[in-house]
Design an enzyme around this catalytic site. Structure first.
Site, mmCIF file in Angstrom:
data_model
loop_
_atom_site.group_PDB
_atom_site.id
_atom_site.type_symbol
_atom_site.label_atom_id
_atom_site.label_comp_id
_atom_site.label_asym_id
_atom_site.label_seq_id
_atom_site.Cartn_x
_atom_site.Cartn_y
_atom_site.Cartn_z
ATOM 1 N N PHE A 195 0.836 -1.190 0.000
ATOM 2 C CA PHE A 195 0.000 0.000 0.000
ATOM 3 C C PHE A 195 0.876 1.247 0.000
ATOM 4 C CE2 PHE A 195 -2.398 -3.316 2.124
ATOM 5 C CZ PHE A 195 -3.689 -3.175 1.627
ATOM 6 N N ASP A 196 0.482 2.215 -0.798
ATOM 7 C CA ASP A 196 1.062 3.545 -0.646
ATOM 8 C C ASP A 196 0.447 4.160 0.611
ATOM 9 O OD1 ASP A 196 2.473 5.967 -1.450
ATOM 10 O OD2 ASP A 196 0.483 6.749 -1.862
ATOM 11 N N LYS A 197 1.125 5.131 1.201
ATOM 12 C CA LYS A 197 0.591 5.736 2.434
ATOM 13 C C LYS A 197 -0.392 6.861 2.132
ATOM 14 C CE LYS A 197 2.958 8.730 4.922
ATOM 15 N NZ LYS A 197 2.057 9.918 5.094
ATOM 16 N N THR A 198 0.109 7.949 1.559
ATOM 17 C CA THR A 198 -0.702 9.151 1.399
ATOM 18 C C THR A 198 -1.810 8.937 0.376
ATOM 19 O OG1 THR A 198 1.231 10.505 1.892
ATOM 20 C CG2 THR A 198 -0.645 11.605 0.873
ATOM 21 N N VAL A 236 -1.394 -1.124 -4.210
ATOM 22 C CA VAL A 236 -2.543 -0.230 -4.112
ATOM 23 C C VAL A 236 -2.039 1.198 -3.961
ATOM 24 C CG1 VAL A 236 -4.704 0.266 -2.921
ATOM 25 C CG2 VAL A 236 -3.802 -2.068 -2.936
#
Length: 819
Positions: A507-510, A709
């Site tokens: 997963f990307d964070k922002t 994602v």
């Protein structure tokens, strides 16, 4: 010594997928050049966002020459080969779409034809041989009819033009027209039953009646089959239709009229039900195109008039009354209401809408408008009236693009389907040889020729791979249709199957695990700088950026500053993954993460700034240092809020068997770990540049299948490197919708779990269908050789075809609560 270079396929052949023949042509062309040793396509089958790996000898050809060669070859291929995609009114069954492929393949200049079981057709043609208009004329001449388009793409698409439309198949003909084949099949069965009963009663004066009824049953049962068989024979194709007619004729010749009529009844009934069932899946997709209304009320010259939706242009203001459907994509300029976005995004709870804060800003950057002010065509307004300014034409709306992409996705074959196609090409000739040998069984064993002939026909019928041909496409079609109805766009069978096999998700964070709407929490000034000076520079520069952190600095900075004029900014430049640079008050200004400073010509930060950054990071803050000329003005601390549904979504993924979940972020490791702890991610990797994210994904993929994602913008390279790329919020992002294999129309992270669960269920259904199809053939072939009659063989054979289609259609009723 050989070296390796990887080239993004989208940069060389934009707008196509890597299962397209142009990709193979490009690979062959590159491989033929001196100095190139090996060329391969790396990535996801059919995903359209893979890379071309080129191994070359730097002493013969340079890296720049390799890039230029790939680029020039891609341009040449784009100019030579075109693509058309459209819908037809052919029956929704495997026989019909194979016939469509064979008809269109005969058109001079047509290179490849792919037809889906639901009527979608994709054609690749050679522009040096035939023009697009000539292909269209040839399509009409071949007898393949395009349906009237409900949504049509305008113009060309990056060198590969697509004439896309959404089918309205059979709507005009009503129930009777859609089910004529079923009616004929039932008539055949009724006549067969009456003849059988009268024959068994044995009334002497009615002895001629059973024979008459059986002949009539032949007519109704063979009506549609005969038409398709004649078309196949004209094109020198030997399909199951011909086999069934030969077997029925053979039964009649042997005096077994009842058995022949039973064969035709079961065969026609099976395909009529297949047509009916596949039509249901097709109409589930067509229903998407019907969500948007045909007219809208628009304010023009101070008056309210009703116009066709396709005449609306960006800037028009439409009035949406309570409980009406939204006619367009746009943003709210007046009024408040709750809007049911489920038809497009799959969200179960209506979303409150309010007017946009800055109309001019929204008009110039519509993609940046917050979801609270954005509306989509096809969604349903609540109790309040709204005034909505149009941002996209009807053919460019999120709904229109989803319908177009789903339609195109149907024609892209999954790995299992490609396997079954290859299997059929070997299996069918083998069966024909076996049947031919069985015709001469009477020479070697003591039996009459009629028995050998009957056995041969029975084997041909039993071994026909009808169920196998429809097993995978029916499941893929139903899975894609169900996903689209739930606000998830899956671009073909390849990513649908691949997603069901992943065991790790990154997963990307922002904007993915967090809401992507950070707020300023701390403003730390350094030395003699003041907070106003720091914010003046930061707000002025960041107002030219569309990054979420920049948006937060501008919004919260203006709130702290109050009404004040900002300094002039020139020479703005975005330093990807690091920060920004500009000229302010005739001095160079830099704003970005600490790692940007002290490298590539950017001055280093002083000890005071570094100390403030370390302290803020210990608190889990994202930090942005601000420097003007030779002075550090200070540090801005920001914090992004984790999505409220993130922990629940990750919990669902664990229950589905996702063994590893990783967060990758450009933020500092301490900040990444703080967010990972909040949402429940297994591990966090912080401080990553965009290229580092790609490396991280490739390392993961080397040991297991991994999905990525992200938001589809900054994360596109990493998503392209994953087994499956998943983009969130695609309804409001053109880039996300175009780049990902799986596009989540809403920003609800729980849709990731829904997508994985549906993909796994679809893979399970595909496996079940393939096992049943092959199992029935494996059972029936030896059974018919040993003496099983044509009637029972057809009953089991057609029963298996109906079974796999009905099993696939169960996916249309899949519920997220089944997780």
């Amino acid at each position: 010594m050989r070296m390796m270079i990887e080239i993004d396929l989208r940069n060389v052949l934009p707008g196509i997928h890597d299962d397209d023949m142009c990709v193979k042509r490009l690979v062959d062309l590159l491989h033929s050049r001196d100095g190139v040793a090996l060329v391969s396509v790396e990535g996801r089958a059919g995903a359209g966002s893979s890379t071309i790996s080129v191994e070359y000898d730097p002493q013969v050809i340079s890296i720049q020459q390799v890039r230029e060669l790939a680029s020039s070859m891609g341009v040449a291929l784009n100019e030579r080969y075109g693509h058309l995609h459209f819908e037809t009114d052919v029956p929704s069954n495997s026989r019909a779409h194979r016939l469509v492929e064979s008809r269109l393949q005969e058109v001079e200049g047509v290179v490849e034809v792919r037809a889906s079981a639901s009527g979608g057709v994709t054609i690749e043609y050679d522009r040096s041989v035939v023009s697009e208009d000539e292909v269209s004329s040839a399509i009409i001449a071949s007898g393949v009819k395009r349906t009237a388009p409900a949504l049509k793409e305008e113009g060309k698409h990056e060198g590969h033009n697509h004439a896309a439309s959404s089918s309205t198949n059979d709507k005009h003909s009503g129930w009777l027209g859609r089910n004529t084949e079923l009616i004929f099949a039932l008539a055949c069965g009724t006549l067969l039953l009456l003849g059988f009963i009268i024959e068994k009663v044995g009334v002497a004066s009615l002895s001629w009646v059973p024979a008459t009824l059986y002949v009539a049953a032949y007519v109704f049962g063979a009506w549609f089959t005969l038409g398709e068989a004649i078309q196949n024979i004209k094109r020198k194709r030997f399909e199951i239709d011909t086999l069934m007619l030969v077997a029925a004729a053979g039964a009649a010749a042997l005096g077994a009229w009842a058995e022949g009529a039973l064969l035709l009844f079961l065969f026609s009934l099976g395909h009529a039900l297949e047509h009916y069932a596949m039509g249901r899946a097709r109409r589930a997709i067509e229903a998407l195109a019907e969500l948007a209304p045909e007219t809208a009320r628009v304010v023009r010259y101070g008056e309210l008039v009703e116009v066709r939706v396709e005449t609306l242009v960006p800037g028009d203001v439409v009035i949406v009354r309570a409980n009406d459907r939204m006619p367009v994509d746009g943003f709210v300029v007046k009024g408040t209401s709750s809007v049911n976005q489920a038809p497009v995004t799959g969200e179960s709870i209506p979303v409150d809408k309010r007017p946009v804060g800055n109309t001019e800003a929204a008009r110039s950057r519509p993609d940046a408008v917050e979801m609270e002010s954005k509306v989509f065509a096809g969604t349903i307004n609540g109790s309040g009236a709204l005034e909505v300014e149009v941002t996209r034409r009807s053919t460019e709306s999120a709904l229109a693009r989803v319908v177009k992409m789903v339609s195109e996705a149907e024609t892209r074959k999954s790995p299992t389907q490609r396997f079954t196609d290859k299997f059929e090409r070997i299996f069918v000739p083998s069966v024909l040889v076996l049947a031919g040998l069985l015709l001469f069984a009477w020479v070697f064993i003591d039996e009459p020729f009629r028995d050998s002939f009957y056995r041969s026909m029975a084997v041909l019928v039993a071994a026909s791979p009808c169920a196998l041909a429809i097993a995978t496409p029916s499941a893929v079609l139903a899975g894609i249709a169900r996903a689209a109805r739930g606000g998830v766009l899956i671009k073909g069978g390849a990513p649908l199957e691949e997603l069901g096999m992943v065991r790790a998700i990154a997963f990307d964070k922002t904007g993915t695990l967090t809401e992507g709407r950070p707020r300023v929490t701390d403003v730390k000034v350094i030395g003699g700088a003041s907070e106003r000076e720091l914010l003046d520079v930061a707000v002025a520069v960041e107002s030219l950026s569309d990054h979420p952190l920049a948006t937060a600095i501008v919004a919260d900075g203006k709130s702290r500053l109050g009404t004040t004029s900002l300094p002039l900014v020139t020479d703005f430049a975005n330093l990807a993954g690091k920060g920004v640079r500009a000229t302010v008050l005739k001095q160079n200004a830099w704003i970005g993460k600490a790692e940007m400073f002290g490298v590539e010509g950017v001055p280093s930060l002083g000890d005071a700034a570094k100390k403030e950054i370390d302290e803020l990071r210990q608190l889990g803050r994202t930090t942005m240092a601000v420097r003007l000329g030779d002075r550090d003005l200070g540090v801005i601390g920001l914090m992004d809020t984790p999505r409220p549904e993130a922990r629940e979504a990750l919990s669902r993924l664990r229950k589905l068997g996702i063994e590893r979940m990783i967060m990758i972020s450009g933020d500092h490791q301490l900040v990444a770990e703080a967010v990972a702890s909040d949402v429940g991610v297994d591990e966090a990797q912080g401080g990553l540049m965009p290229e580092d994210k790609v490396t991280s994904i490739r390392e993961l993929r080397s040991s297991e299948r991994v999905a990525m994602v992200g938001d589809g913008v900054n994360d596109a390279p990493a998503m392209a490197s994953a087994s499956v790329g998943i983009a969130m919020g695609a309804a409001s992002s053109d880039v996300a919708l175009e780049t990902a294999d799986v596009a989540l129309m809403s920003e609800d992270l729980r849709q990731v779990a829904f997508s994985v669960a549906l993909s796994r269920r679809t893979r399970s259904v595909i496996r079940q269908n393939v096992y049943v199809s092959l199992g029935v053939v494996a059972l029936l072939v030896p059974a018919t050789i040993m003496g099983l009659g044509i009637g029972p063989a057809v009953a089991v054979h057609e029963g298996s075809t109906i079974l796999v289609v009905v099993n696939a259609l169960r996916l249309l009723r899949y519920k997220s609560s089944d997780l």
